[in-house]
Design a protein around this motif. Sequence first.
Motif, short mmCIF file in Angstrom:
data_model
loop_
_atom_site.label_atom_id
_atom_site.label_comp_id
_atom_site.label_asym_id
_atom_site.label_seq_id
_atom_site.Cartn_x
_atom_site.Cartn_y
_atom_site.Cartn_z
N PHE A 1 -3.14 6.87 4.17
CA PHE A 1 -2.00 7.03 5.08
C PHE A 1 -2.44 6.94 6.54
CE2 PHE A 1 0.52 8.85 1.53
CZ PHE A 1 1.64 8.06 1.69
N GLU A 2 -3.62 7.46 6.85
CA GLU A 2 -4.13 7.33 8.22
C GLU A 2 -4.37 5.86 8.55
OE1 GLU A 2 -7.56 9.87 8.39
OE2 GLU A 2 -6.35 11.69 8.43
N SER A 3 -4.94 5.12 7.60
CA SER A 3 -5.17 3.69 7.79
C SER A 3 -3.84 2.95 7.97
CB SER A 3 -5.93 3.12 6.59
OG SER A 3 -5.98 1.72 6.64
N LYS B 1 0.83 -1.21 0.00
CA LYS B 1 0.00 0.00 0.00
C LYS B 1 0.87 1.26 0.00
CE LYS B 1 -4.10 -1.77 2.38
NZ LYS B 1 -4.90 -1.69 3.61
N LEU B 2 1.92 1.22 0.80
CA LEU B 2 2.81 2.38 0.90
C LEU B 2 3.48 2.66 -0.44
CD1 LEU B 2 3.95 4.52 2.78
CD2 LEU B 2 5.77 2.93 3.37
N ILE C 1 0.21 0.25 11.33
CA ILE C 1 1.58 0.21 11.84
C ILE C 1 1.57 0.33 13.37
CG2 ILE C 1 3.76 1.52 11.92
CD1 ILE C 1 3.31 2.09 8.91
N SER C 2 0.71 1.17 13.90
CA SER C 2 0.59 1.28 15.36
C SER C 2 0.17 -0.05 15.96
CB SER C 2 -0.42 2.37 15.73
OG SER C 2 0.03 3.63 15.30
N SER C 3 -0.77 -0.73 15.31
CA SER C 3 -1.19 -2.06 15.78
C SER C 3 -0.03 -3.04 15.73
CB SER C 3 -2.34 -2.59 14.92
OG SER C 3 -3.47 -1.78 15.05
#
Length: 162
Positions: A80-82, A8-9, A87-89
């Motif tokens: 990007f928010e998703s 995705k990135l 990434i935080s998860s």
Amino acid sequence: MAMQINHKLEMEMSKFETYESKLTVYAERIVNLTVLVELMEKNPGAYSDAYMQEVKVQIKQLEALVQEFLGSIQTSTTVFESLHQQISSMVVVVTMLERYNKNLVLVNHREYINIQLKLEECEKRHNEIFNPNIGSCEHGGITRVSKPIVSQLNAHLNAGFK
């Protein structure tokens, strides 16, 4: 999960390259239209109605392109928010796994120590049972006496020889 995020990135980064080139083109068109409108303001009677309509159409097209561009950027921002949430998860999961691994190492180390102590105790008992202290009276003395055993040498030669 990490591969999905990476994919995705990469897709979003390629979109930003496209956005950059579009933004450059749009900026040039805006500068050109700005110069044209400034010239028209200085001499309003020198331009025909058809030409003015053409300039209006160009401005409307550019306005639509800018709106489309803003929508694309908003979509990328949402992506990007998703990605940030995913990434935080992942960070939380890795932290939990790290704690679990440390606890597992501590438990395994304690089990290893307990097994080591049990092994040493078992070896000590084994040595006490099967390797008594011969030469001292601590081994308990004679434990059993039986009848004498009669053996025959060369029994196959002479049956009466003992």
